[in-house]
Design a protein around this motif. Sequence first.
Motif, PDB file in Angstrom:
ATOM      1  N   TYR A 603       0.014  -1.202   0.086  1.00 41.20           N
ATOM      2  CA  TYR A 603       0.023   0.491   0.160  1.00 41.20           C
ATOM      3  C   TYR A 603       0.772   1.245  -0.103  1.00 41.20           C
ATOM      4  O   TYR A 603       0.474   2.054  -0.916  1.00 41.20           O
ATOM      5  CB  TYR A 603      -0.949  -0.026   1.255  1.00 41.20           C
ATOM      6  CG  TYR A 603      -1.381   1.208   1.204  1.00 41.20           C
ATOM      7  CD1 TYR A 603      -3.260   1.156   0.689  1.00 41.20           C
ATOM      8  CD2 TYR A 603      -1.434   2.070   2.013  1.00 41.20           C
ATOM      9  CE1 TYR A 603      -3.757   1.514   0.754  1.00 41.20           C
ATOM     10  CE2 TYR A 603      -2.014   3.541   2.248  1.00 41.20           C
ATOM     11  CZ  TYR A 603      -4.112   3.431   0.906  1.00 41.20           C
ATOM     12  OH  TYR A 603      -4.721   3.870   0.821  1.00 41.20           O
ATOM     13  N   ASP A 604       1.978   1.575   0.912  1.00 35.02           N
ATOM     14  CA  ASP A 604       2.491   2.600   1.155  1.00 35.02           C
ATOM     15  C   ASP A 604       3.461   2.612  -0.279  1.00 35.02           C
ATOM     16  O   ASP A 604       3.551   3.960  -0.718  1.00 35.02           O
ATOM     17  CB  ASP A 604       3.750   2.726   2.191  1.00 35.02           C
ATOM     18  CG  ASP A 604       4.132   1.765   1.645  1.00 35.02           C
ATOM     19  OD1 ASP A 604       4.729   0.564   1.301  1.00 35.02           O
ATOM     20  OD2 ASP A 604       5.865   1.108   2.703  1.00 35.02           O
ATOM     21  N   ALA A 605       3.613   1.893  -1.335  1.00 33.90           N
ATOM     22  CA  ALA A 605       4.417   2.173  -2.332  1.00 33.90           C
ATOM     23  C   ALA A 605       3.123   2.616  -3.711  1.00 33.90           C
ATOM     24  O   ALA A 605       3.552   2.897  -4.721  1.00 33.90           O
ATOM     25  CB  ALA A 605       5.592   0.659  -2.861  1.00 33.90           C
ATOM     26  N   ALA A 610       7.641   8.527  -2.526  1.00 32.97           N
ATOM     27  CA  ALA A 610       9.102   8.852  -1.610  1.00 32.97           C
ATOM     28  C   ALA A 610       9.355   7.232  -1.728  1.00 32.97           C
ATOM     29  O   ALA A 610      10.505   6.787  -1.973  1.00 32.97           O
ATOM     30  CB  ALA A 610       8.896   9.356  -0.553  1.00 32.97           C
ATOM     31  N   VAL A 611       9.013   6.685  -1.521  1.00 32.67           N
ATOM     32  CA  VAL A 611       8.662   4.712  -0.890  1.00 32.67           C
ATOM     33  C   VAL A 611       7.897   4.796  -2.216  1.00 32.67           C
ATOM     34  O   VAL A 611       8.948   3.579  -2.142  1.00 32.67           O
ATOM     35  CB  VAL A 611       7.340   4.346  -0.056  1.00 32.67           C
ATOM     36  CG1 VAL A 611       7.772   3.008  -0.029  1.00 32.67           C
ATOM     37  CG2 VAL A 611       7.109   5.110   0.853  1.00 32.67           C
ATOM     38  N   ALA A 612       7.413   4.877  -3.146  1.00 29.09           N
ATOM     39  CA  ALA A 612       7.632   4.522  -4.541  1.00 29.09           C
ATOM     40  C   ALA A 612       9.086   4.277  -5.548  1.00 29.09           C
ATOM     41  O   ALA A 612       9.497   3.429  -6.130  1.00 29.09           O
ATOM     42  CB  ALA A 612       6.688   4.877  -4.786  1.00 29.09           C
ATOM     43  N   ALA A 613       9.893   5.350  -4.854  1.00 29.43           N
ATOM     44  CA  ALA A 613      11.133   5.360  -5.760  1.00 29.43           C
ATOM     45  C   ALA A 613      12.025   4.972  -5.006  1.00 29.43           C
ATOM     46  O   ALA A 613      12.831   4.376  -6.460  1.00 29.43           O
ATOM     47  CB  ALA A 613      11.879   7.242  -5.198  1.00 29.43           C
ATOM     48  N   THR A 614      12.089   4.149  -4.026  1.00 26.54           N
ATOM     49  CA  THR A 614      12.591   3.312  -4.047  1.00 26.54           C
ATOM     50  C   THR A 614      12.567   1.944  -3.587  1.00 26.54           C
ATOM     51  O   THR A 614      13.623   1.043  -4.489  1.00 26.54           O
ATOM     52  CB  THR A 614      12.862   3.191  -1.756  1.00 26.54           C
ATOM     53  OG1 THR A 614      13.741   5.019  -1.567  1.00 26.54           O
ATOM     54  CG2 THR A 614      13.911   2.613  -1.223  1.00 26.54           C
ATOM     55  N   ALA A 622       3.112   3.377  -9.557  1.00 28.76           N
ATOM     56  CA  ALA A 622       3.504   3.278  -7.704  1.00 28.76           C
ATOM     57  C   ALA A 622       3.944   4.772  -7.466  1.00 28.76           C
ATOM     58  O   ALA A 622       4.761   5.771  -8.581  1.00 28.76           O
ATOM     59  CB  ALA A 622       4.885   2.667  -8.094  1.00 28.76           C
ATOM     60  N   GLY A 623       3.413   4.738  -6.742  1.00 25.85           N
ATOM     61  CA  GLY A 623       2.892   6.485  -5.603  1.00 25.85           C
ATOM     62  C   GLY A 623       1.725   6.904  -6.498  1.00 25.85           C
ATOM     63  O   GLY A 623       1.861   8.370  -5.969  1.00 25.85           O
TER      64      GLY A 623
END
Length: 704
Positions: A603-605, A610-614, A622-623
């Motif tokens: 869910y966070d991604a 910011a989480v998706a970029a990682t 994503a994001g």
Amino acid sequence: MARSVYVAGVDRGDGRQVVELGLMELLTRHVDRVGVFRPLVHDDPDRLFDLLRARYRLSQPPRTAYGMSYPQAAALQAERGTDELVTELLERFHAVARDHEYVLVLGSDYADTSLPDELGLNARLANEFGASVIAVVGGQEQSADSVRAEAGNALRAYRAQGCDVVALVVNRALPEDRAAIAERLTARLPVPCYVLPEDASLSAPTVSQVVRTLGAEVLLGDDAGLSRDVRDFVFGGAMLPSFLPALTEGCLVVTPGDRADLIVGALAAHSAGAPPIAGVLLTLDERPGPDILALASRLAPGTPVVAVAGRSFPTAEQLVTLEGKLHAGAPRKAETALGLFERHVDTAELTDRISLARSSRVTPMMFEHELIERSRADRRRVVLPEGSEERVLRAADVLLRRDVCDLTLLGEEDAVRKRAAELGIQLGAARIVDPQTSPLRERFAESYAKLRAHKGVSYELAYDIVADVSYFGTLMVQEGLADGMVSGAVHSTAATIRPAFEIIKTAPGAQIVSSVFFMCLADRVLVYGDCAVNPDPDAEQLADIAIQSAATAAQFGVEPRIAMLSYSTGTSGSGADVDKVRKATALVRELRPDLPVEGPIQYDAAVDAAVAATKLPGSQVAGRATVLVFPDLNTGNNTYKAVQRSAHAVAVGPVLQGLRKPVNDLSRGALVQDIVNTVAITAIQAQTQTPAQTPNRTRKAPTS
């Protein structure tokens, strides 16, 4: 720099609050941060601002909503001149404009003021504020010729002062003259002109207003009863047989407090719905005994009984001068006013005239406004099986006042009307159909028996089954006598959707029926599926849910970017649960290569850039995901409720998808606004039905 629109009149009594409320509704559909400014105010607090603040959830502090009082303005103008007055008001306006994208300015009302050239002051302020002007002219009790002349004079007066007049509104015109006035003014004036007819329910005071004005004591009654409109006054002095025929719908009965026979008789008539009254006002400082009051409370629960010390004649003199006002304590008047505004004002044209551009943010209120606007634009018929349920009746009241759709309520007619009368609700154009006695019952029994013959259902059994309100409402939709159905306020999900599975069935191309919630966060709308129907879908079903959810999102203006949720992202995890999501994602890509989809993804991604970029750099979804598909009902249901409570999100749904015709389920804890939203969604879903999917379509309402 904030944009602004200035609502300006030419005289008192034009009912301008209807226009101001309508404009606020229009502004909040398009703009996230709307401010309100009234340069001159009579009362502190300002009742209209309190209504706007409560209804539209404004965060603006009340002290910033007005410039100064009329006496202060008159004194300042007399001592230091108009320029100083304008400068002071301009500074206070800019303090509001700095914190908002758009400001609605409420002009002076010409009532009990000592300001010279009040029209000129309004024009000067509008120019200094850089505001477009909407001029309002009152047409109450005036001939069509007089109204047309005054409208032309108002336009010329404001334009002569250099104002940018973008529209003119004639309010409170005689209903029989409305069309003729509009036609003549549209042909002769260089700006759009909208003509609103007089509406008796808006000028009617509420019982609570009567209580405040007279300083009355409330002996019986709840908040809903006190908010009823007083449409007439009936003064009781005759004996009961002569008194009862004099009662009129929405009347306030005024009688000496020692006339127990008239008190009980009026309340008994109200309880029977013949006719529903607004309440009872007792004079002469007399109070009925406790036994009579106890009987009164049982006869008509919630109906106000109030008492004053004065005699009947002086009381009558005060009552006849009362006129209804829009305020936070009269929500029904607000709905009526908005319905009137939206029926007679071309809101699309006015949106262009006041240069409204839609915000990139989508707030919960903006989403809800859009639902109402779209459902009204192409009117549909919705059946509500739970016709005597209080929340459903209150929602029906809102929907009818806003002219959202045509409604059919199911239930025993006397019981529905009695319950509506107890709540002070006028059902107006709504149809009431009793499945037990309706001639449609035989027709539906034949249809249902044919549909379920393979299950051994006989006509006799079908005749009993279709008397159930859920089955009856579903058959109305199937037979083209309604365009959609909403139920579930008191019925279980199974009771609501089982008839739909049996009768309406799945749409072509849909494997299963599923659901979504529209999750309205502070700045965007997300779509969650499936959080209400399928406990543990397999990969094929999960892919179907994703594709259906994307279609539903697009239908309601949400660009679909699908996240297939799991406890791992990308290739980081393994196991049966992750593999199911991975397979479902591949199926979505295969079946609908045009849809952007990512999965498995956490869910966070899915929602945090910011989480998706990682975790998934370079992903198209994503994001930025807007459609979030949960792997099972347990995860989805818990997540939507957690987000709803912790993020203070508005959850609209569940919205069913995959059926050939729209049937939607309510949570048994649904609020009135939830029901209103779901009915609007159902009407919008019905707008997309093709003629082939809606056999025997007719605008004629079913007979009861």
